[in-house]
Design a protein around this motif. Structure first.
Motif, PDB file in Angstrom:
ATOM      1  N   UNK A  57       3.583  33.649 -18.673  1.00 47.32           N
ATOM      2  CA  UNK A  57       4.180  34.810 -17.995  1.00 47.32           C
ATOM      3  C   UNK A  57       5.034  35.616 -18.975  1.00 47.32           C
ATOM      4  N   UNK A  58       5.816  34.939 -19.774  1.00 51.12           N
ATOM      5  CA  UNK A  58       6.674  35.627 -20.744  1.00 51.12           C
ATOM      6  C   UNK A  58       5.848  36.292 -21.838  1.00 51.12           C
ATOM      7  N   UNK A  59       4.843  35.613 -22.328  1.00 54.03           N
ATOM      8  CA  UNK A  59       4.012  36.154 -23.417  1.00 54.03           C
ATOM      9  C   UNK A  59       3.269  37.409 -22.975  1.00 54.03           C
ATOM     10  N   UNK A  60       2.711  37.366 -21.780  1.00 55.01           N
ATOM     11  CA  UNK A  60       1.897  38.481 -21.288  1.00 55.01           C
ATOM     12  C   UNK A  60       2.704  39.500 -20.488  1.00 55.01           C
ATOM     13  N   UNK A  61       3.983  39.160 -20.243  1.00 56.32           N
ATOM     14  CA  UNK A  61       4.853  40.012 -19.425  1.00 56.32           C
ATOM     15  C   UNK A  61       4.255  40.226 -18.032  1.00 56.32           C
ATOM     16  N   UNK A  62       3.786  39.124 -17.446  1.00 54.97           N
ATOM     17  CA  UNK A  62       3.247  39.094 -16.090  1.00 54.97           C
ATOM     18  C   UNK A  62       4.216  38.327 -15.202  1.00 54.97           C
ATOM     19  N   UNK A  63       4.110  38.539 -13.899  1.00 51.92           N
ATOM     20  CA  UNK A  63       4.956  37.797 -12.967  1.00 51.92           C
ATOM     21  C   UNK A  63       4.497  36.342 -12.891  1.00 51.92           C
ATOM     22  N   UNK A  64       5.430  35.469 -12.550  1.00 56.32           N
ATOM     23  CA  UNK A  64       5.100  34.049 -12.389  1.00 56.32           C
ATOM     24  C   UNK A  64       4.043  33.834 -11.301  1.00 56.32           C
ATOM     25  N   UNK A  65       4.145  34.536 -10.154  1.00 50.09           N
ATOM     26  CA  UNK A  65       3.107  34.355  -9.130  1.00 50.09           C
ATOM     27  C   UNK A  65       1.702  34.768  -9.611  1.00 50.09           C
ATOM     28  N   UNK A  66       1.619  35.845 -10.396  1.00 48.95           N
ATOM     29  CA  UNK A  66       0.314  36.280 -10.921  1.00 48.95           C
ATOM     30  C   UNK A  66      -0.287  35.213 -11.834  1.00 48.95           C
ATOM     31  N   UNK A  67       0.560  34.648 -12.681  1.00 50.50           N
ATOM     32  CA  UNK A  67       0.098  33.598 -13.590  1.00 50.50           C
ATOM     33  C   UNK A  67      -0.306  32.364 -12.795  1.00 50.50           C
ATOM     34  N   UNK A  68       0.441  32.034 -11.772  1.00 51.08           N
ATOM     35  CA  UNK A  68       0.129  30.881 -10.935  1.00 51.08           C
ATOM     36  C   UNK A  68      -1.263  31.012 -10.298  1.00 51.08           C
ATOM     37  N   UNK A  69      -1.561  32.187  -9.770  1.00 50.65           N
ATOM     38  CA  UNK A  69      -2.883  32.436  -9.179  1.00 50.65           C
ATOM     39  C   UNK A  69      -3.974  32.301 -10.246  1.00 50.65           C
ATOM     40  N   UNK A 105     -14.581  36.691 -16.526  1.00 47.23           N
ATOM     41  CA  UNK A 105     -13.840  37.943 -16.443  1.00 47.23           C
ATOM     42  C   UNK A 105     -12.890  38.116 -17.624  1.00 47.23           C
ATOM     43  N   UNK A 106     -12.678  39.381 -17.982  1.00 43.48           N
ATOM     44  CA  UNK A 106     -11.805  39.718 -19.101  1.00 43.48           C
ATOM     45  C   UNK A 106     -10.405  39.133 -18.932  1.00 43.48           C
ATOM     46  N   UNK A 107      -9.857  39.196 -17.731  1.00 42.95           N
ATOM     47  CA  UNK A 107      -8.503  38.668 -17.509  1.00 42.95           C
ATOM     48  C   UNK A 107      -8.453  37.165 -17.773  1.00 42.95           C
ATOM     49  N   UNK A 108      -9.489  36.446 -17.353  1.00 40.04           N
ATOM     50  CA  UNK A 108      -9.539  35.002 -17.602  1.00 40.04           C
ATOM     51  C   UNK A 108      -9.626  34.731 -19.103  1.00 40.04           C
ATOM     52  N   UNK A 109     -10.417  35.534 -19.808  1.00 41.34           N
ATOM     53  CA  UNK A 109     -10.509  35.376 -21.262  1.00 41.34           C
ATOM     54  C   UNK A 109      -9.141  35.591 -21.906  1.00 41.34           C
ATOM     55  N   UNK A 110      -8.405  36.580 -21.439  1.00 38.37           N
ATOM     56  CA  UNK A 110      -7.075  36.843 -21.996  1.00 38.37           C
ATOM     57  C   UNK A 110      -6.124  35.680 -21.748  1.00 38.37           C
ATOM     58  N   UNK A 111      -6.162  35.114 -20.544  1.00 41.52           N
ATOM     59  CA  UNK A 111      -5.313  33.957 -20.249  1.00 41.52           C
ATOM     60  C   UNK A 111      -5.681  32.780 -21.152  1.00 41.52           C
TER      61      UNK A 111
END
Length: 120
Positions: free
Chosen positions: A30-42, A4-10
Motif C-alpha cells: 500500500x505504501x509503495x504503490x500509494x494505494x489504500x489498505x482496503x484496495x490492496x487487501x482485495x 490483468x495489468x493491475x495484478x502484474x503490477x502487484x
C-alpha cells in the motif's frame, strides 16, 4: 498465461519489495504503490485465489511459483525498457513511467526481438 495489468503490477511490486526488504506485508505494498489498505487487501485476496501468492499466519506475503514467474517477466521488461529509454536520453522518471506502460502491452515476440537488439 494472460493476467490483468493491475495484478502484474502487484506481483512486480511484491518481487521488488522482497528483494529490497526481505519480507513483504500488505501495508508495504500500500505504501509503495500509494494505494489504500482496503484496495490492496482485495487485490491480495484475488492473487491468493489465483494461486499467485501465499500469505502466512504473520501476514507475510510470498510469491508462488506461478506468481514469481509473472513478476520476474514483468520486472525484466520494466528494467530493460527503463534502461534502454534512459540510454536514449529520456529522463529516468519518464523512462520508468513509460516502461511501466510498455511492459504490459508488448507481445513476447516483440519483447524478445527488442531484448536481442538492445543486448546486441
Amino acid at each position: 498465461m494472460k493476467i490483468q495489468e493491475s495484478a502484474e503490477n502487484y506481483l512486480e511490486t511484491i518481487l521488488v519489495l522482497n528483494q529490497r526488504n526481505g519480507m513483504v506485508r500488505s501495508i508495504d505494498i500500500a505504501q509503495e504503490l500509494e494505494f489504500s489498505k482496503p484496495s490492496v487487501s482485495v487485490a491480495m485476496k484475488n492473487l491468493r485465489e489465483n494461486d499467485c501468492i501465499q500469505v502466512d499466519g504473520d501476514g507475510l506475503i510470498f510469491l508462488t511459483e506461478k506468481g514469481r514467474a509473472i513478476a520476474e517477466r514483468v520486472y525484466e521488461r520494466h528494467t530493460l525498457f527503463t534502461n534502454w529509454l534512459v540510454s536514449l536520453g529520456v529522463d529516468s522518471k519518464t523512462a520508468a513511467e513509460d516502461a511501466c506502460r510498455i511492459e504490459h502491452v508488448i507481445s513476447d515476440e516483440s519483447f524478445q526481438a527488442i531484448k536481442q537488439h538492445v543486448k546486441g
